[in-house]
Scaffold this active site. Sequence first.
Site, PDB file in Angstrom:
ATOM      1  N   LYS A  58       0.821  -1.218   0.000  1.00 16.49           N
ATOM      2  CA  LYS A  58       0.000   0.000   0.000  1.00 16.49           C
ATOM      3  C   LYS A  58       0.853   1.266   0.000  1.00 16.49           C
ATOM      4  O   LYS A  58       0.499   2.243  -0.640  1.00 16.49           O
ATOM      5  CB  LYS A  58      -0.922   0.014   1.232  1.00 16.49           C
ATOM      6  N   GLY A 111       3.717  -0.749   8.679  1.00 19.06           N
ATOM      7  CA  GLY A 111       5.021  -0.374   8.134  1.00 19.06           C
ATOM      8  C   GLY A 111       4.872  -0.186   6.641  1.00 19.06           C
ATOM      9  O   GLY A 111       4.702  -1.153   5.911  1.00 19.06           O
ATOM     10  N   GLN A 128      -2.784  -2.065   7.429  1.00 21.63           N
ATOM     11  CA  GLN A 128      -3.108  -3.502   7.534  1.00 21.63           C
ATOM     12  C   GLN A 128      -4.009  -3.915   6.362  1.00 21.63           C
ATOM     13  O   GLN A 128      -3.943  -3.293   5.325  1.00 21.63           O
ATOM     14  CB  GLN A 128      -3.751  -3.825   8.888  1.00 21.63           C
TER      15      GLN A 128
HETATM   16  P1  IMP Z   1      -1.345  -6.100  16.236  1.00 22.68           P
HETATM   17  O1  IMP Z   1      -1.992  -5.174  15.257  1.00 22.68           O
HETATM   18  O2  IMP Z   1       0.063  -5.743  16.560  1.00 22.68           O
HETATM   19  O3  IMP Z   1      -2.186  -6.310  17.463  1.00 22.68           O
HETATM   20  O4  IMP Z   1      -1.233  -7.556  15.550  1.00 22.68           O
HETATM   21  C1  IMP Z   1      -2.379  -8.328  15.239  1.00 22.68           C
HETATM   22  C2  IMP Z   1      -2.177  -9.091  13.948  1.00 22.68           C
HETATM   23  O5  IMP Z   1      -2.129  -8.179  12.856  1.00 22.68           O
HETATM   24  C3  IMP Z   1      -0.872  -9.881  13.889  1.00 22.68           C
HETATM   25  O6  IMP Z   1      -1.086 -11.037  13.129  1.00 22.68           O
HETATM   26  C4  IMP Z   1       0.057  -8.957  13.138  1.00 22.68           C
HETATM   27  O7  IMP Z   1       1.104  -9.637  12.497  1.00 22.68           O
HETATM   28  C5  IMP Z   1      -0.909  -8.355  12.150  1.00 22.68           C
HETATM   29  N1  IMP Z   1      -0.494  -7.032  11.679  1.00 22.68           N
HETATM   30  C6  IMP Z   1      -0.540  -5.861  12.347  1.00 22.68           C
HETATM   31  N2  IMP Z   1      -0.080  -4.861  11.601  1.00 22.68           N
HETATM   32  C7  IMP Z   1       0.252  -5.390  10.409  1.00 22.68           C
HETATM   33  C8  IMP Z   1       0.754  -4.838   9.185  1.00 22.68           C
HETATM   34  O8  IMP Z   1       0.978  -3.642   9.037  1.00 22.68           O
HETATM   35  N3  IMP Z   1       0.951  -5.727   8.179  1.00 22.68           N
HETATM   36  C9  IMP Z   1       0.677  -7.043   8.300  1.00 22.68           C
HETATM   37  N4  IMP Z   1       0.206  -7.601   9.414  1.00 22.68           N
HETATM   38  C10 IMP Z   1      -0.013  -6.783  10.464  1.00 22.68           C
END
Ligand code: IMP
Length: 423
Positions: free
Chosen positions: A16, A40, A224
């Site tokens: 993205k 990221g 995400q």
């Molecule tokens: P959290 O957002 O850190 O609570 O993570 C929850 C889930 O979302 C986990 O499986 C992370 O690896 C995934 N996740 C969170 N942010 C990203 C992103 O920017 N890219 C891909 N996966 C993400």
Amino acid sequence: MANTILVGAQWGDEGKGKIIDVLTEQADIVVRYAGGNNAGHTVYIGRQKYVLHLVPSGILRKNKLCVIGNGVVVDPLGLVSEIEGLKKIGVKVSPKNFLLSETAHVVFPYHRELDAQREVIKGKNKIGTTKRGIGPAYGDKAARVGLRVNDLVDPVRLEAKLSARIKENNIVLKSLGAKPLSFKKVFADYNAAGKYLKPFVTNTVVLLHNAIRNQADILFEGAQGTFLDIDHGTYPFVTSSNTTAGGACTGSGVPPHRMDRVVGVMKAYTTRVGEGPLPTENSEISDLLHGMGREFGATTGRARRCGWFDSVATRHATMVNGIDDLAITNLDGLDTVETIKVCVAYRHGRKQYDFVPNDAEILAQCVPVYVEFEGWRTPTDKARTFKDLPIKAREYLKAIAGLTDANLFIASIGPGRDQTIFV
Ligand code: IMP
């Protein structure tokens, strides 16, 4: 460009950042509406690599206003160091091009610590979070005990509210065997960050409405992906915000009838980081992509899990986001593959699904039904127009866009701005 919402159509990391950077050229304002520094977004300009976590990617272009909306959870220390990091490499960041919502919620060290501890307690059922405190911060928001940016920038309020929150959270942290936090230290760090950020803080809802009245074109930058959405994703293996198009309205205060278009970004294959079902996951494509040095996370550096393109998932994403146009990224990742598989349905026992079942346990047991495409086995990274692409690559792109039920708009064949084909 009109008001455009950009979302990830898969499990995040769809590329993205680059597409936002490309589309920002036609926008006046870029708004981040959900998530936090768990995201990221990687953007390459020439040889310079930029990884952005909270600041919208629009910051890399001149005369664009970047806004962090109310739906985002902000780690102020992370944000300050991101701004400083950008300034160090010559990117101008000031209240003229960057603003922060006064009602965005703040991530504190107890959120990060709880995030980590809960993962330990879950053991093999862990979510695989980024440990950035995202879940606990959104949890506090829903429980109405969170602190917002306007609390952060007011030392008196910050002191009163933070001391109460640290007292309560220290009881929980101690009970989990974790080290309690020092109020003095957290207050000092956060008060300093609040002072630094204060000039950027404003009522972004009013700002965006005034901009719309003045015919501004706004790009809503999703973070995400669809299947990490708290409501529409593979719960509980999700993040804690509405990453889908509806989140752009609630996370910015701009109503649905002011949105003109939804762009979905998806890879030409599928990846996921963290735990949870991924129906098309397989070692053949994982080994290939990791062997090429691809598919390592921008935030945590973790190797991403990889699978074939899953059109059941992306069609579902079109349904819940209302995707009009598609940007398909990382096509070049498939340049050497002899036979490319595409999932067109899931089989679960005798049942066949053409949508993503809500139950993550059922989804984990689903077996993909594949169709096969002959690979083009030619490098695509030098292509600059659709016609430059091998015919088999064009057919593949058209097929996956058709299966996703949206228009093929962009094909991306590398990280550079020039490696973007408008179809
Ligand atoms: P959290 O957002 O850190 O609570 O993570 C929850 C889930 O979302 C986990 O499986 C992370 O690896 C995934 N996740 C969170 N942010 C990203 C992103 O920017 N890219 C891909 N996966 C993400």
